[in-house]
Scaffold this active site. Sequence first.
Site, PDB file in Angstrom:
ATOM      1  N   MET A   1       0.814  -1.208   0.000  1.00  0.00           N
ATOM      2  CA  MET A   1       0.000   0.000   0.000  1.00  0.00           C
ATOM      3  C   MET A   1       0.856   1.271   0.000  1.00  0.00           C
ATOM      4  SD  MET A   1      -2.859  -1.526  -0.065  1.00  0.00           S
ATOM      5  CE  MET A   1      -4.049  -0.222   0.162  1.00  0.00           C
ATOM      6  N   GLN A  53       2.744   1.626  10.617  1.00  0.00           N
ATOM      7  CA  GLN A  53       3.462   0.394  10.285  1.00  0.00           C
ATOM      8  C   GLN A  53       4.931   0.701  10.029  1.00  0.00           C
ATOM      9  OE1 GLN A  53       3.130  -2.087   6.472  1.00  0.00           O
ATOM     10  NE2 GLN A  53       1.872  -3.249   7.917  1.00  0.00           N
ATOM     11  N   CYS A  83       6.105  -7.518   3.428  1.00  0.00           N
ATOM     12  CA  CYS A  83       6.392  -6.927   2.118  1.00  0.00           C
ATOM     13  C   CYS A  83       7.523  -7.692   1.421  1.00  0.00           C
ATOM     14  CB  CYS A  83       6.778  -5.469   2.272  1.00  0.00           C
ATOM     15  SG  CYS A  83       7.068  -4.623   0.694  1.00  0.00           S
ATOM     16  N   HIS A 154      -1.149 -12.326   6.428  1.00  0.00           N
ATOM     17  CA  HIS A 154      -1.429 -12.329   4.994  1.00  0.00           C
ATOM     18  C   HIS A 154      -1.312 -13.788   4.547  1.00  0.00           C
ATOM     19  CE1 HIS A 154      -0.754 -10.320   0.828  1.00  0.00           C
ATOM     20  NE2 HIS A 154      -1.234 -11.543   0.674  1.00  0.00           N
ATOM     21  N   ASN A 194      -5.645 -11.340   6.491  1.00  0.00           N
ATOM     22  CA  ASN A 194      -5.367 -10.374   5.431  1.00  0.00           C
ATOM     23  C   ASN A 194      -5.066 -11.140   4.147  1.00  0.00           C
ATOM     24  OD1 ASN A 194      -2.523  -8.654   4.322  1.00  0.00           O
ATOM     25  ND2 ASN A 194      -4.565  -7.780   4.175  1.00  0.00           N
ATOM     26  N   GLY A 196      -6.383 -10.817  -0.187  1.00  0.00           N
ATOM     27  CA  GLY A 196      -7.382 -11.234  -1.145  1.00  0.00           C
ATOM     28  C   GLY A 196      -8.828 -10.988  -0.751  1.00  0.00           C
ATOM     29  N   ARG A 217      -6.207  -3.514  -0.862  1.00  0.00           N
ATOM     30  CA  ARG A 217      -6.519  -2.973  -2.181  1.00  0.00           C
ATOM     31  C   ARG A 217      -8.020  -2.811  -2.415  1.00  0.00           C
ATOM     32  NH1 ARG A 217      -1.883  -2.817  -5.084  1.00  0.00           N
ATOM     33  NH2 ARG A 217      -0.147  -3.872  -4.062  1.00  0.00           N
TER      34      ARG A 217
END
Length: 320
Positions: A1, A53, A83, A154, A194, A196, A217
């Site tokens: 992001m 973050q 990330c 994630h 987190n 999808g 997103r």
Amino acid sequence: MMEWTDRHCRAFHRQLTRNALLYTEMVTTGAVIHGDRNHLIGFSDIEHPVACQLGGSDPKEMAEAARIVSEFGYDEVNINVGCPSDRVQSGRFGACLMEEPELVAACVAAMKDAVDISVTVKCRIGVDDQDPEEALDRMADATFAAGSDALWVHARKAWLQGLSPKENRDIPPLDYDRVMRLKQRLPDQFIGLNGGLQTLDQAEPYLQQLDGLMFGRAAYHTPQILGEVDRRLYGADADDVSPWAAVKAHMGYLDDQLSKGVKLARMTRHMLGLFHGRPGARSWRRILTVEAIRPGAGLEVVEKALAAVSPAGSGLEAAE
């Protein structure tokens, strides 16, 4: 992001939900400690609750950055262990830290000693050839033992070699069941999901087993879903916030920032997807894209764009 969830994006999203926790872009510890802090982590009071973050891996630097973040007034500080970009790997933070859970735990412990606000971790289920069962368990056990207040997972492996970050958004497949198994093993710990999640209809059932949902997103590209969050996920006794009402409420913020010299396009670029799928959405995007960049562009551009979107069925008349 990165370059998406800046302060103007968060202020806009706050018009749609009063309860959801908003996250900053990832900012490195070095930038927080040595950079222009007001530019990097400054925010408006209307954004609360808001989390910062951090990207880093040195416990002392993470603690110092967390202290600065806390003094700025953030409600939470989060460690990025997800990330997958090359830049992040070269700096020894992000997803590559999945291979060093003890180091992440040391960062958590140092940060907990430095601040009173929540310290949380956002990670992957694994990287490259790691076994997701072992890798995620090790990260969870280490960070919770160090005092982490939550683990956001994630639910996709990060491939640090052979895939670009863009490709890694779809490959390999998401594995929500792995996150469910973690929660079953650690029922007393906060485990959030987190990756999808596209709609509330898709995501809401997971709250029967998990403690939180994180939208990235989808919330950015179709922010209107945030207008339902307070009622559906927080049980608020309130009507959903319509896109029209959110724009009207946001005008005061836009006007204040314009008076401080902020360009309109810097703020409205985060609003382009608000009317996605509704009559007039294309005109909304076109007007904001073309006219907001003109010198001296002001609120009249937003008002013109709003007028181009059909209010039929919006409930705006009742809201006003």
